[in-house]
Design a protein around this motif. Sequence first.
Motif, PDB file in Angstrom:
ATOM      1  N   PRO A  14       0.817  -1.237   0.000  1.00  0.00           N
ATOM      2  CA  PRO A  14       0.000   0.000   0.000  1.00  0.00           C
ATOM      3  C   PRO A  14       0.842   1.275   0.000  1.00  0.00           C
ATOM      4  N   ILE A  17       2.155   1.793  -3.514  1.00  0.00           N
ATOM      5  CA  ILE A  17       1.052   2.247  -4.388  1.00  0.00           C
ATOM      6  C   ILE A  17       0.753   3.723  -4.120  1.00  0.00           C
ATOM      7  N   CYS A  71     -10.546   0.761 -12.834  1.00  0.00           N
ATOM      8  CA  CYS A  71     -10.367  -0.358 -11.895  1.00  0.00           C
ATOM      9  C   CYS A  71     -11.532  -1.336 -11.978  1.00  0.00           C
ATOM     10  N   ALA A 127      -3.117  -6.710 -10.462  1.00  0.00           N
ATOM     11  CA  ALA A 127      -3.443  -6.100  -9.167  1.00  0.00           C
ATOM     12  C   ALA A 127      -2.753  -4.755  -8.964  1.00  0.00           C
ATOM     13  N   GLU A 131      -4.984  -1.405  -8.414  1.00  0.00           N
ATOM     14  CA  GLU A 131      -4.872  -0.730  -7.118  1.00  0.00           C
ATOM     15  C   GLU A 131      -4.444   0.726  -7.291  1.00  0.00           C
ATOM     16  N   ARG A 134      -7.552   2.518  -8.397  1.00  0.00           N
ATOM     17  CA  ARG A 134      -8.517   2.569  -7.283  1.00  0.00           C
ATOM     18  C   ARG A 134      -8.136   3.675  -6.303  1.00  0.00           C
ATOM     19  N   GLN A 135      -6.846   3.723  -5.946  1.00  0.00           N
ATOM     20  CA  GLN A 135      -6.397   4.739  -4.983  1.00  0.00           C
ATOM     21  C   GLN A 135      -6.392   6.140  -5.586  1.00  0.00           C
TER      22      GLN A 135
END
Length: 206
Positions: A14, A17, A71, A127, A131, A134-135
């Motif tokens: 995380p 990302i 996403c 992924a 991700e 998405r973020q």
Amino acid sequence: MAEFIKIYPENPNPAAIAKVVKCLKEGGLVIYPTDTVYGLGCDITNSRALEKIAKIKGVKLEKANFSFVCCDLSNLSDYVRQIDTATFKILKRALPGPYTFILPGNNNLPKEFKKKNTVGIRVPDNAIALEIVRQLGNPIVSTSIHDDDEVIEYTTDPELIFEKWQNLVDMVIDGGYGDNHASTVIDLSGFEPVVVREGKGDPDIL
């Protein structure tokens, strides 16, 4: 010079990302892994970053055929005109996956793409890419760094990609070896689906 950052696709870190997302929000250009070849992307809302990508690719921005990487399919209505059930079923069946679908654009397209009637939508089965988007909270505009004139390793080995692109972009993600087959492009903007380019995705999905 670009930052070279390792992210594992099985369990994307995380913090790593978040670093990529910060770079994108600040107008940075990022090379990232997908389920096909590595892609060059930027934040869809950043005009200066979009101009930079167009310049690198040697195209006029308003004429560029960049993909919008989402996403999931929830972003569709932001940029795509209402589609029928049959079209939506094809998308559900194929995505996430190695496909780019050309769909009719709506009036909410970023100003740089207002003149375009269609938009290419990608939801890669990777992924790291998913991700990041998405973020970020909105799609990234993306283009493949696959170059038919280049030695094939440039599209698969992140270290070679970094060597070649380090002075053109802000960040290169090492997400492992990429594929050297681009996505299958299917045009769903007309009455019948048309396979524009056969790539990694099986066109029999139709």
